[in-house]
Design an enzyme around this catalytic site. Structure first.
Site, PDB file in Angstrom:
ATOM      1  N   HIS A   1      -9.001 -53.290  72.579  1.00 35.00           N
ATOM      2  CA  HIS A   1      -9.967 -54.337  72.969  1.00 35.00           C
ATOM      3  C   HIS A   1      -9.212 -55.408  73.755  1.00 35.00           C
ATOM      4  CE1 HIS A   1     -13.603 -56.579  72.943  1.00 35.00           C
ATOM      5  NE2 HIS A   1     -13.638 -57.022  71.699  1.00 35.00           N
TER       6      HIS A   1
ATOM      7  N   ASP B   1      -9.093 -55.883  81.963  1.00 36.70           N
ATOM      8  CA  ASP B   1      -7.723 -56.093  81.494  1.00 36.70           C
ATOM      9  C   ASP B   1      -6.660 -55.492  82.415  1.00 36.70           C
ATOM     10  OD1 ASP B   1      -8.596 -57.452  79.199  1.00 36.70           O
ATOM     11  OD2 ASP B   1      -9.072 -55.552  78.245  1.00 36.70           O
TER      12      ASP B   1
ATOM     13  N   ARG C   1     -15.918 -57.299  86.530  1.00 38.64           N
ATOM     14  CA  ARG C   1     -14.971 -58.387  86.202  1.00 38.64           C
ATOM     15  C   ARG C   1     -13.638 -58.112  86.883  1.00 38.64           C
ATOM     16  NH1 ARG C   1     -15.581 -57.983  79.738  1.00 38.64           N
ATOM     17  NH2 ARG C   1     -15.156 -55.817  80.307  1.00 38.64           N
TER      18      ARG C   1
ATOM     19  N   SER D   1     -15.457 -57.439  69.124  1.00 32.75           N
ATOM     20  CA  SER D   1     -15.398 -58.849  68.696  1.00 32.75           C
ATOM     21  C   SER D   1     -16.796 -59.387  68.387  1.00 32.75           C
ATOM     22  CB  SER D   1     -14.683 -59.724  69.731  1.00 32.75           C
ATOM     23  OG  SER D   1     -15.130 -59.467  71.030  1.00 32.75           O
TER      24      SER D   1
HETATM   25  N1  NMX Z   1      -5.667 -43.720  78.964  1.00 31.94           N
HETATM   26  C1  NMX Z   1      -5.471 -42.566  78.269  1.00 31.94           C
HETATM   27  N2  NMX Z   1      -6.422 -41.959  77.526  1.00 31.94           N
HETATM   28  C2  NMX Z   1      -7.638 -42.532  77.545  1.00 31.94           C
HETATM   29  C3  NMX Z   1      -7.934 -43.670  78.276  1.00 31.94           C
HETATM   30  C4  NMX Z   1      -6.887 -44.294  78.992  1.00 31.94           C
HETATM   31  N3  NMX Z   1      -7.052 -45.440  79.651  1.00 31.94           N
HETATM   32  N4  NMX Z   1      -9.238 -43.976  78.097  1.00 31.94           N
HETATM   33  C5  NMX Z   1      -9.738 -43.048  77.263  1.00 31.94           C
HETATM   34  N5  NMX Z   1      -8.777 -42.191  76.926  1.00 31.94           N
HETATM   35  C6  NMX Z   1      -8.878 -41.088  75.964  1.00 31.94           C
HETATM   36  C7  NMX Z   1      -9.258 -41.660  74.604  1.00 31.94           C
HETATM   37  O1  NMX Z   1      -8.107 -42.168  73.930  1.00 31.94           O
HETATM   38  C8  NMX Z   1      -9.901 -40.482  73.933  1.00 31.94           C
HETATM   39  O2  NMX Z   1      -8.871 -39.621  73.487  1.00 31.94           O
HETATM   40  P1  NMX Z   1      -8.985 -38.899  72.043  1.00 31.94           P
HETATM   41  O3  NMX Z   1     -10.279 -38.161  72.062  1.00 31.94           O
HETATM   42  O4  NMX Z   1      -7.781 -38.033  72.013  1.00 31.94           O
HETATM   43  O5  NMX Z   1      -8.955 -40.009  71.047  1.00 31.94           O
HETATM   44  C9  NMX Z   1     -10.614 -39.798  75.092  1.00 31.94           C
HETATM   45  O6  NMX Z   1      -9.938 -40.229  76.274  1.00 31.94           O
HETATM   46  C10 NMX Z   1     -12.073 -40.104  75.212  1.00 31.94           C
HETATM   47  O7  NMX Z   1     -12.223 -41.481  75.318  1.00 31.94           O
HETATM   48  P2  NMX Z   1     -13.517 -42.131  76.039  1.00 31.94           P
HETATM   49  O8  NMX Z   1     -14.734 -41.545  75.375  1.00 31.94           O
HETATM   50  O9  NMX Z   1     -13.407 -41.997  77.501  1.00 31.94           O
HETATM   51  O10 NMX Z   1     -13.345 -43.668  75.690  1.00 31.94           O
HETATM   52  P3  NMX Z   1     -13.652 -44.434  74.328  1.00 31.94           P
HETATM   53  O11 NMX Z   1     -15.039 -44.969  74.388  1.00 31.94           O
HETATM   54  O12 NMX Z   1     -13.309 -43.614  73.144  1.00 31.94           O
HETATM   55  O13 NMX Z   1     -12.594 -45.624  74.383  1.00 31.94           O
HETATM   56  C11 NMX Z   1     -11.363 -47.370  75.400  1.00 31.94           C
HETATM   57  C12 NMX Z   1     -12.722 -46.684  75.290  1.00 31.94           C
HETATM   58  C13 NMX Z   1     -11.541 -48.648  76.196  1.00 31.94           C
HETATM   59  C14 NMX Z   1     -10.891 -47.735  74.000  1.00 31.94           C
HETATM   60  C15 NMX Z   1     -10.381 -46.416  76.102  1.00 31.94           C
HETATM   61  O14 NMX Z   1     -10.818 -46.126  77.397  1.00 31.94           O
HETATM   62  C16 NMX Z   1      -8.960 -46.967  76.131  1.00 31.94           C
HETATM   63  O15 NMX Z   1      -8.220 -46.822  75.160  1.00 31.94           O
HETATM   64  N6  NMX Z   1      -8.571 -47.655  77.260  1.00 31.94           N
HETATM   65  C17 NMX Z   1      -7.294 -48.311  77.331  1.00 31.94           C
HETATM   66  C18 NMX Z   1      -7.311 -49.603  76.544  1.00 31.94           C
HETATM   67  C19 NMX Z   1      -8.151 -50.655  77.234  1.00 31.94           C
HETATM   68  O16 NMX Z   1      -8.074 -50.864  78.423  1.00 31.94           O
HETATM   69  N7  NMX Z   1      -8.962 -51.377  76.431  1.00 31.94           N
HETATM   70  C20 NMX Z   1      -9.707 -52.523  76.932  1.00 31.94           C
HETATM   71  C21 NMX Z   1     -11.223 -52.307  76.945  1.00 31.94           C
HETATM   72  C22 NMX Z   1     -11.914 -53.492  77.536  1.00 31.94           C
HETATM   73  N8  NMX Z   1     -11.750 -54.719  76.743  1.00 31.94           N
HETATM   74  O17 NMX Z   1     -11.436 -55.744  77.303  1.00 31.94           O
HETATM   75  O18 NMX Z   1     -11.950 -54.746  75.524  1.00 31.94           O
HETATM   76  C1  MLT Z   2     -15.496 -56.553  76.149  1.00 37.76           C
HETATM   77  O1  MLT Z   2     -15.487 -57.405  77.052  1.00 37.76           O
HETATM   78  O2  MLT Z   2     -15.908 -56.831  75.014  1.00 37.76           O
HETATM   79  C2  MLT Z   2     -14.884 -55.219  76.413  1.00 37.76           C
HETATM   80  O3  MLT Z   2     -15.085 -54.811  77.736  1.00 37.76           O
HETATM   81  C3  MLT Z   2     -15.187 -54.168  75.396  1.00 37.76           C
HETATM   82  C4  MLT Z   2     -16.602 -53.673  75.294  1.00 37.76           C
HETATM   83  O4  MLT Z   2     -17.530 -54.123  75.937  1.00 37.76           O
HETATM   84  O5  MLT Z   2     -16.775 -52.739  74.479  1.00 37.76           O
END
Ligand code: NMX
Ligand code: MLT
Length: 434
Positions: free
Chosen positions: A267, A368, A322, A237
């Site tokens: 996100h 979250d 958080r 964002s």
């Molecule tokens: N559940 C299942 N698989 C996961 C998860 C999870 N919670 N977290 C990471 N992975 C997978 C990810 O999809 C990726 O798979 P692939 O290579 O097949 O695409 C692999 O593990 C490596 O990911 P990471 O390097 O650990 O994480 P990345 O930096 O790519 O992504 C998120 C970060 C936040 C997008 C990821 O952890 C996720 O999808 N979490 C669940 C959604 C979430 O909670 N998002 C909110 C983030 C905070 N916010 O408020 O914005």
């Molecule tokens: C945020 O608060 O923006 C989320 O945790 C995602 C991030 O920092 O990449």
């Protein structure tokens, strides 16, 4: 806006001189390198942007202007807005001014309500919010002034006006969306006597007069508004918003654009997805799943090709502070709440399961994973609204970043891309060299 502008003006001079010296002295220093995997992998850990409002060390989490989140949780959103903007807490007069500036700008143009009310009934609340913000673009002081002509050094001044106008109006717009979308259109108007967080709660209309839970909910919402307000500059964002704003489009365009990024399930929408996932779990196991049932549910989600919402992070490698802030609040005020208990039980189970999946870099919960259980406890059960609450808070950080980017006269954002064919050539030529 006299005191805030004065404080900012004096800070901006210091910041500009500082950055000028850094450019002159160290402009050629290398601070980061980029591997092929990083270029293909979402630019993780590539240092190539400046953000001075907050930072997120991977082993500590959110630090706003040098102050860890934990130490900010008793503060008001107005104080934190001032802190983000200037780097200092406001003194008594400055706090009064910031509160008054926000109060006097609360009124929502009637066309905004007309637009929101005319949207399809099943519009997502984030679509309604983003639309409402961009619909007000014609009110931008920056765009009006730009059209007349203005020195680059002064861009931040009308941007500050836009920032205050947007932040002041967002609680009423968000609460109005809640009322239109879920409470049959009965909007509660803003009250110019009431502070930011308290008025937001009042306009949501969840509580009747004299309801004992209001005080606690107000306290929780303040934690909510501070916890989500900023997370350095590289989150989607903030990055999207900054990219848009760097074209000299105004904050209405860029905040709306940032919110469109926040509305994705990886996100901000993860809070909605997490609540949905938790409630399905509670329904499936009739309220009190055993540890084995939780583990099975986690694997069922992963095996279906879905992510566990609320777990993992692109930067953090610890439990998000958080998340901890909300955990402590829930433990103090409603430890017996069934949804909250499930969140706590999952916290004991999920990291151990995610550690078994090698590719996942962070098995710990982010904000979250828990924020929805806070809202649900107090009766805010419409979880498709949850990301709007994230956005109300994030507007504080996005606008502060927008003002500072203008103050620092930051240039158009335009990184260089390469084709896959070029990558192959680059790799081959670097092999020959070594
Ligand atoms: N559940 C299942 N698989 C996961 C998860 C999870 N919670 N977290 C990471 N992975 C997978 C990810 O999809 C990726 O798979 P692939 O290579 O097949 O695409 C692999 O593990 C490596 O990911 P990471 O390097 O650990 O994480 P990345 O930096 O790519 O992504 C998120 C970060 C936040 C997008 C990821 O952890 C996720 O999808 N979490 C669940 C959604 C979430 O909670 N998002 C909110 C983030 C905070 N916010 O408020 O914005
Ligand atoms: C945020 O608060 O923006 C989320 O945790 C995602 C991030 O920092 O990449």
């Amino acid at each position: 806006m006299e005191l805030i502008s004065k404080k900012l003006e004096s800070r901006i001079q210091i910041w500009r001189d500082d950055v000028k010296k850094i450019h002159e002295k160290w402009g050629d220093k290398v601070i980061s390198k980029v591997t092929v995997s990083q270029a293909y992998g979402g630019m993780r850990d590539v240092i190539s942007l400046i953000c001075d409002t907050s930072r997120v060390p991977n082993d500590k989490g959110l630090i706003i202007r040098g102050i860890p989140l934990k130490e900010l949780l008793g503060r008001s959103p107005e104080e934190v807005f001032f802190l983000l903007l200037t780097g200092d807490f406001p003194d008594k007069d400055e706090l009064n001014e910031i509160k008054n500036e926000l109060k006097k700008r609360k009124e929502i143009p009637s066309y905004v309500w007309n637009i929101i009310k005319s949207m399809p009934e099943n519009s997502h609340p984030m679509t309604m919010l983003s639309t409402a913000i961009v619909a007000m673009q014609g009110e931008s002081r920056f765009s009006a002034q730009y059209e007349k002509g203005m020195k680059k050094e002064d861009y931040w001044k009308p941007t500050l006006e836009d920032a205050f106008n947007i932040v002041a109006k967002i609680p009423a717009i968000a609460a109005g969306i809640y009322r239109v979308r879920y409470k049959k259109g009965n909007i509660i108007e803003p009250d110019k006597q009431v502070d930011f967080a308290e008025d937001f709660v009042r306009m949501l209309g969840l509580f009747s007069n004299g309801d004992a839970a209001v005080g606690q909910f107000n306290e929780m919402i303040k934690i909510y508004l501070i916890s989500h307000c900023d997370h350095e500059g590289g989150n989607v964002s903030a990055f999207a918003s900054q990219t848009i704003n760097s074209t000299l489009s105004d904050l209405y365009y860029s905040i709306s654009g940032g919110f469109n990024g926040l509305a994705g399930p990886l996100h901000g929408l993860a809070n909605q997805e997490c609540a949905r996932w938790l409630l399905e779990l509670m329904k499936r196991f009739d309220g009190a799943p055993s540890k084995q049932q939780l583990i099975d549910y986690v694997w069922e989600t992963i095996n279906a090709g879905r992510v566990i919402p609320g777990y993992g992070h692109a930067v953090l490698r610890i439990t998000d502070p958080r998340f901890e802030g909300f955990l402590n609040f829930g433990k103090e005020y409603f430890p017996e709440d069934p949804l909250f208990q499930t969140v706590v039980n999952l916290f004991e189970v999920i990291p151990e399961q995610l550690k078994k999946i090698k590719k996942i870099k962070n098995p710990w919960p982010n904000v979250d994973a828990i924020s929805g259980s806070m809202l649900y406890h107090y009766g805010l059960k419409e979880f498709s609204f949850y990301t709007v609450l994230f956005a109300v808070s994030r507007s504080i950080g996005l606008t502060a970043q927008g003002v500072i980017n203008k103050a620092m006269m930051n240039p158009l954002l335009r990184p260089k891309t390469v084709t896959t064919a070029e990558i192959k050539k680059l790799v081959k030529s670097s092999k020959k060299e070594s």
